[in-house]
Design an enzyme around this catalytic site. Structure first.
Site, PDB file in Angstrom:
ATOM      1  N   HIS A 200       0.848  -1.195   0.000  1.00  0.00           N
ATOM      2  CA  HIS A 200       0.000   0.000   0.000  1.00  0.00           C
ATOM      3  C   HIS A 200       0.885   1.248   0.000  1.00  0.00           C
ATOM      4  O   HIS A 200       1.925   1.275   0.652  1.00  0.00           O
ATOM      5  CB  HIS A 200      -0.922  -0.012   1.227  1.00  0.00           C
ATOM      6  CG  HIS A 200      -2.020   0.992   1.121  1.00  0.00           C
ATOM      7  ND1 HIS A 200      -1.811   2.335   1.345  1.00  0.00           N
ATOM      8  CD2 HIS A 200      -3.327   0.855   0.797  1.00  0.00           C
ATOM      9  CE1 HIS A 200      -2.964   2.981   1.167  1.00  0.00           C
ATOM     10  NE2 HIS A 200      -3.900   2.109   0.831  1.00  0.00           N
TER      11      HIS A 200
ATOM     12  N   GLU B 151      -3.998   2.007  -7.526  1.00  0.00           N
ATOM     13  CA  GLU B 151      -4.305   3.007  -6.512  1.00  0.00           C
ATOM     14  C   GLU B 151      -3.453   4.253  -6.744  1.00  0.00           C
ATOM     15  O   GLU B 151      -2.366   4.390  -6.145  1.00  0.00           O
ATOM     16  CB  GLU B 151      -4.005   2.440  -5.119  1.00  0.00           C
ATOM     17  CG  GLU B 151      -4.912   1.302  -4.724  1.00  0.00           C
ATOM     18  CD  GLU B 151      -5.378   1.481  -3.281  1.00  0.00           C
ATOM     19  OE1 GLU B 151      -6.586   1.485  -3.056  1.00  0.00           O
ATOM     20  OE2 GLU B 151      -4.526   1.641  -2.406  1.00  0.00           O
TER      21      GLU B 151
HETATM   22  C1  PEP Z   1      -6.958   2.940   0.249  1.00  0.00           C
HETATM   23  O1  PEP Z   1      -6.415   3.313   1.282  1.00  0.00           O
HETATM   24  O2  PEP Z   1      -6.581   1.914  -0.294  1.00  0.00           O
HETATM   25  C2  PEP Z   1      -8.034   3.746  -0.296  1.00  0.00           C
HETATM   26  C3  PEP Z   1      -8.495   3.459  -1.471  1.00  0.00           C
HETATM   27  O3  PEP Z   1      -8.484   4.764   0.514  1.00  0.00           O
HETATM   28  P1  PEP Z   1      -9.655   5.816   0.188  1.00  0.00           P
HETATM   29  O4  PEP Z   1     -10.840   5.035  -0.319  1.00  0.00           O
HETATM   30  O5  PEP Z   1      -9.934   6.482   1.483  1.00  0.00           O
HETATM   31  O6  PEP Z   1      -9.136   6.750  -0.857  1.00  0.00           O
END
Ligand code: PEP
Length: 254
Positions: free
Chosen positions: A96, A168
């Protein structure tokens, strides 16, 4: 494998009792989870056994937010993938961006964690994504290609392995300002990732073992825009998954 997957990353946002409360609210959902949706909750390590207990009579799965790349030894503060599997985890978030930024986690470490996860039958949820500066100088694709090659290079996948690749974009995570990647961009990125995977694995292996998802400020209003895209298997949700009402609506809207 179900068609869609929704993964809740509770990060360190919920303390122990709050985790129990949100898990209890989610457990009530039972029959209301769309049948084609696989739901995975990733609580903090200390909350994990309690959440697993609350969800034990449901189809909802448990994931860890991380793991270590060895099974046991002198690694103060780390958690063994063997324990995670024994405590009922079937998934583990790996790489992450918050760990990469705050704890200097590298692709080499992520590679080791993916390997040990697979060995212990934990499905790795591999997080990749570019930051704002990289995006602005047109390096998004380069970053993704490099990350995937460094993380997955040399890892053979077997029948039954289950890998989730989460795009992400760092600029969209926990933005709190409604900043997210547009579905068309996510679709494009899924194609870039597929090209990389084709160099690493045969088409059958990609089809049977690897899913692609999006994460970054997804909420109950935006979820559908992602889940209806053909090559997107689902979403990773942070903030919105910690609020029971918001998360329950998000699941229903999937
Ligand atoms: C995450 O931490 O993987 C994430 C997607 O957070 P958020 O939905 O708060 O952007």
């Amino acid at each position: 494998m179900k068609n869609k997957i929704i993964i809740a990353n509770w990060k360190m946002s919920l303390l122990y009792q709050e985790s129990m409360d949100v898990a209890s609210a989610i457990a009530q959902l039972k029959g209301n989870i769309p049948p084609d949706v696989e739901l995975v909750i990733c609580p903090s390590y200390v909350s994990l056994p309690g959440v697993a207990e609350i969800l034990k009579n449901t189809d909802i799965k448990i994931g860890a937010q991380d793991l270590f790349w060895e099974e046991r030894g002198a690694y103060t503060g780390e958690v063994s993938p063997v324990d995670l599997a024994n405590f009922g985890c079937s998934y583990a978030i790996i790489g992450h961006s918050e760990r990469r930024m705050n704890l200097a986690e590298t692709n080499v470490m992520v590679h080791g964690k993916v390997k040990i996860a697979l060995k212990n039958k934990l499905a790795p949820i591999i997080c990749i994504g570019e930051n704002w500066d990289e995006r602005h100088v047109g390096q998004r694709d380069y970053v993704l290609i490099r990350e995937l090659n460094e993380i997955l290079g040399g890892i053979q996948l077997q029948d039954g392995d289950n890998v989730v690749i989460a795009y992400e974009p760092i600029w969209a995570i926990s933005s709190g300002k409604g900043i997210f990647a547009e579905p068309q961009e996510v679709k494009y990125v899924s194609e870039v990732i597929r090209q990389v995977l084709i160099d690493l694995y045969d088409a059958h292996r990609i089809e049977s073992s690897i899913r692609f998802i999006y994460g970054g400020s997804v909420n109950k209003l935006s979820i559908k825009k992602y889940t209806e895209l053909p090559h997107i298997a689902g979403v990773l949700v942070g903030n919105a998954s910690t609020k029971p009402e918001e998360f329950i609506s998000l699941i229903k809207n999937a």
